[in-house]
Scaffold this motif. Structure first.
Motif, PDB file in Angstrom:
ATOM      1  N   MET A 107       0.856  -1.181   0.000  1.00 30.05           N
ATOM      2  CA  MET A 107       0.000   0.000   0.000  1.00 30.05           C
ATOM      3  C   MET A 107       0.899   1.240   0.000  1.00 30.05           C
ATOM      4  O   MET A 107       1.822   1.340   0.812  1.00 30.05           O
ATOM      5  CB  MET A 107      -0.916   0.014   1.219  1.00 30.05           C
ATOM      6  N   PHE A 227      -9.036  -0.731  -0.982  1.00 30.69           N
ATOM      7  CA  PHE A 227      -8.383   0.212  -0.080  1.00 30.69           C
ATOM      8  C   PHE A 227      -8.869   0.091   1.360  1.00 30.69           C
ATOM      9  O   PHE A 227      -8.151   0.437   2.295  1.00 30.69           O
ATOM     10  CB  PHE A 227      -8.584   1.646  -0.597  1.00 30.69           C
ATOM     11  N   LYS A 230      -6.870  -2.845   2.649  1.00 32.12           N
ATOM     12  CA  LYS A 230      -5.437  -2.692   2.404  1.00 32.12           C
ATOM     13  C   LYS A 230      -4.837  -3.904   1.693  1.00 32.12           C
ATOM     14  O   LYS A 230      -3.821  -4.453   2.107  1.00 32.12           O
ATOM     15  CB  LYS A 230      -4.684  -2.448   3.724  1.00 32.12           C
TER      16      LYS A 230
END
Length: 318
Positions: A107, A227, A230
């Motif tokens: 990430m 997102f 993650k």
């Protein structure tokens, strides 16, 4: 009457003198000339190993070898590495489909989504990436391994930004930075710090503008990344000309709006424990790197004594 001292002459037999001479000659132990030469070649002419080989030099040499082995061949990068534009592929034909390996990732930041991909009515323009919350000075990491193609400043756009190229035509862009930590032409691995977060360029507050592109086509990052959790949706992302602008709509936890992102951040502040579901090929090191934590912390949180993981196993992240 005084007696004068007399000196008595010492007579040494000749045989005794010859014997002593022979003894002295034997003590010199002279080696043959050829033996002396061999001895010098083996020992006397050798340089001190400690002065010629230093540990750090050896480590640097080996690191260089491993780095060369890790560097992927990238014909398009070599062709366009000196191009100073965001999209150097504009005159090339984009394939209808392409498979992109996204299994080894990190990430770029652990911040939540503040603005999604898509058309912005407020600014009357298309937003080609996703904005992630950061503070000025936060570490920004390479999402995938690849080469640094460009580091540049754009006052009315990205501000300070970095472009990484990962394999033929696939690139990631990191905008509104405050400082570069890499240089063009440098090879970086996934998770390597490449910049510091900022608020430069056309920006209303500190955040990271993050783009994923294939041969200039701005892919919706939510088509590759989940997102909220993650992670990536799959190990391989299949680019398709017909749907690359769409998020993965089958993901039950898809982050599709800033409103939901803020709700996620609020939950995190209340202490919601994040978890990760182990997939094939995962290791504690990979999971830690992807989620901005350490192997030691994961072991402590999950009571793991060794590195053996099971597919489907849920790992606490915090």
């Amino acid at each position: 009457m005084q007696l004068k001292p007399t000196l008595t002459k010492l007579v040494i037999p000749a045989a005794l003198i010859l014997s002593a001479t022979s003894f002295a000659t034997a003590q010199e132990l002279r080696r043959p000339a050829q033996h002396n030469a061999n001895h010098e070649n083996l020992l006397a002419m050798q340089k001190s190993v400690s002065s010629e080989i230093k540990l750090q030099e050896t480590l640097d040499y080996m690191d260089g070898i491993f780095r060369e082995e890790e560097m992927p061949e990238n014909d398009l990068y070599e062709t366009y590495k000196n191009d100073q534009t965001v999209n150097p592929y504009r005159n090339l034909e984009v394939p209808a489909t392409a498979n992109i390996d996204v299994s080894d990732f990190c990430m770029p930041t652990m911040g939540y989504v503040t603005s999604p991909y898509g058309y912005r009515r407020r600014f009357r323009r298309f937003h080609k990436g996703i904005d992630l919350k950061v503070q000025i000075g936060d570490t920004i990491r390479a999402a995938f391994s690849g080469y640094v193609r460009l580091t540049k400043f754009e006052r009315r756009g990205y501000g300070y930004y970095v472009i990484l190229t990962h394999n033929d035509g696939f690139e990631t862009i990191y905008g509104h930075l405050s400082k570069f930590l890499v240089e063009p032409g440098e090879f970086v691995k996934a998770g390597t710090p490449i910049a510091l977060g900022g608020n430069t360029g056309r920006s209303t507050g500190p955040h990271l503008h993050f783009e994923t592109r294939y041969m200039g086509c701005a892919i919706n990052p939510s088509a590759i990344f989940d997102f909220e959790n993650k992670t990536t949706h799959t190990d391989v992302y299949t680019f398709n000309k017909d749907n690359y602008t769409k998020a993965r709509n089958y993901s039950p936890r898809q982050t599709v709006s800033s409103k939901k992102s803020k709700a996620t951040a609020s939950s995190a502040k209340r202490g919601t424990v994040g978890t990760y579901k182990v997939r094939k090929g995962d290791t504690l090191d990979k999971i830690a790197r992807r989620n901005g934590t350490t192997v030691a912390k994961l072991r402590r949180l999950n009571g793991i004594e060794n590195d053996k993981l099971s597919i489907g196993q849920k790992i606490k992240l915090k």
